[in-house]
Design a protein around this motif. Sequence first.
Motif, short mmCIF file in Angstrom:
data_model
loop_
_atom_site.label_atom_id
_atom_site.label_comp_id
_atom_site.label_asym_id
_atom_site.label_seq_id
_atom_site.Cartn_x
_atom_site.Cartn_y
_atom_site.Cartn_z
N ARG A 29 77.52 -19.42 83.42
CA ARG A 29 78.63 -18.66 84.00
C ARG A 29 79.44 -19.54 84.97
NH1 ARG A 29 74.75 -14.54 84.87
NH2 ARG A 29 74.83 -13.06 83.17
N LEU A 30 78.70 -20.31 85.77
CA LEU A 30 79.36 -21.21 86.72
C LEU A 30 80.23 -22.23 85.99
CD1 LEU A 30 79.18 -21.74 89.87
CD2 LEU A 30 77.65 -23.60 89.29
N LEU A 31 79.70 -22.81 84.92
CA LEU A 31 80.46 -23.80 84.15
C LEU A 31 81.62 -23.15 83.41
CD1 LEU A 31 77.54 -25.94 82.66
CD2 LEU A 31 78.88 -26.39 84.73
N ALA A 32 81.42 -21.93 82.94
CA ALA A 32 82.48 -21.23 82.21
C ALA A 32 83.70 -20.99 83.11
CB ALA A 32 81.96 -19.91 81.66
N GLN A 33 83.46 -20.82 84.39
CA GLN A 33 84.58 -20.63 85.32
C GLN A 33 85.56 -21.80 85.25
OE1 GLN A 33 82.65 -20.15 89.09
NE2 GLN A 33 81.93 -18.08 88.63
N ALA A 34 85.03 -23.01 85.11
CA ALA A 34 85.90 -24.19 85.00
C ALA A 34 86.56 -24.23 83.63
CB ALA A 34 85.11 -25.46 85.25
N SER A 35 85.80 -23.92 82.58
CA SER A 35 86.35 -23.98 81.22
C SER A 35 87.44 -22.95 81.01
CB SER A 35 85.24 -23.73 80.19
OG SER A 35 84.43 -24.85 80.06
N PHE A 167 73.87 -23.80 74.86
CA PHE A 167 73.92 -22.63 73.98
C PHE A 167 74.41 -21.40 74.74
CE2 PHE A 167 70.25 -24.67 71.42
CZ PHE A 167 71.14 -25.41 70.68
N THR A 168 73.97 -21.25 75.96
CA THR A 168 74.38 -20.10 76.76
C THR A 168 75.87 -20.18 77.09
OG1 THR A 168 72.14 -20.03 77.69
CG2 THR A 168 73.81 -18.70 78.78
N LEU A 169 76.35 -21.37 77.44
CA LEU A 169 77.77 -21.57 77.71
C LEU A 169 78.59 -21.29 76.45
CD1 LEU A 169 80.13 -22.43 79.52
CD2 LEU A 169 79.62 -24.82 78.89
N ASP A 170 78.15 -21.77 75.30
CA ASP A 170 78.87 -21.52 74.05
C ASP A 170 79.02 -20.02 73.80
OD1 ASP A 170 79.14 -24.23 73.60
OD2 ASP A 170 77.59 -24.33 72.05
N GLU A 171 77.96 -19.26 74.06
CA GLU A 171 78.01 -17.80 73.86
C GLU A 171 79.05 -17.17 74.79
OE1 GLU A 171 74.02 -16.40 74.51
OE2 GLU A 171 73.27 -17.29 72.65
N GLU A 175 82.70 -15.30 73.73
CA GLU A 175 83.07 -13.95 74.18
C GLU A 175 84.49 -13.94 74.73
OE1 GLU A 175 80.29 -12.24 76.96
OE2 GLU A 175 78.60 -12.67 75.63
N TYR A 176 84.88 -15.01 75.40
CA TYR A 176 86.21 -15.09 75.98
C TYR A 176 87.23 -15.74 75.03
CZ TYR A 176 84.55 -13.53 80.49
OH TYR A 176 84.03 -12.77 81.50
N GLY A 177 86.80 -16.08 73.85
CA GLY A 177 87.69 -16.66 72.87
C GLY A 177 88.15 -18.05 73.23
N GLU A 178 87.34 -18.78 74.03
CA GLU A 178 87.72 -20.11 74.49
C GLU A 178 87.16 -21.23 73.63
OE1 GLU A 178 89.66 -21.04 77.20
OE2 GLU A 178 90.18 -18.94 77.34
N GLU A 179 86.26 -20.94 72.76
CA GLU A 179 85.59 -21.99 72.00
C GLU A 179 86.19 -22.07 70.61
OE1 GLU A 179 81.83 -24.42 71.70
OE2 GLU A 179 83.62 -24.34 72.86
#
Length: 179
Positions: A29-35, A167-171, A175-179
């Motif tokens: 979640r922390l890393l996803a904030q940057a992505s 794997f958790t970040l990819d999921e 969900e946010y359509g960023e990958e």
Amino acid sequence: MLKMFSTQTTGLFKKIMDGEEFAFEDCARLLAQASIGDGTIYLHGFGEMKGILSEAFEGVEPFPNVMVLYDDNEELASLTNADRVLFFTRSSDDSEALSLAKYLQEEGVPFTAVSTLVPSSGLSLDELADVHIDLRLQKGLVPDDNGKRVGFPSLMVALFAYYGIRFTLDEILQEYGEE
């Protein structure tokens, strides 16, 4: 000896999976904030954990939206509070990692530290990091003929944690359509 090592490694992976499940999610979640936001994910490995960088940048599936924390001249990237840092080290009392952690904390840059939690008389990475993932590798996994413990697979265990985070970040990004 290899069969015993394999069994012990599998058991260690299970302990990490069971004990650090929420930490993997928090880190992702922390890393996803940057992505998802305007930041960058920066990655670093101390000592043998530099092997993580090879996997993240040169592996078959490179880590998304990531950059190295230190360039070839050992210069630290210019960081903002929108950025996130993920770093790996052998133990939670590593002096170089603690220096980086203190700096990141002072600068307001959120970060995850991945290391084995060891008793410390001073500060520890688990106290400084926004998220800490414990590798739980305290000693070698198998006894040799003299009773000494050998087989200390720190990089292998760190790569297992890396993939748990990945794997958790990819999921989350899917969900946010960023990958």
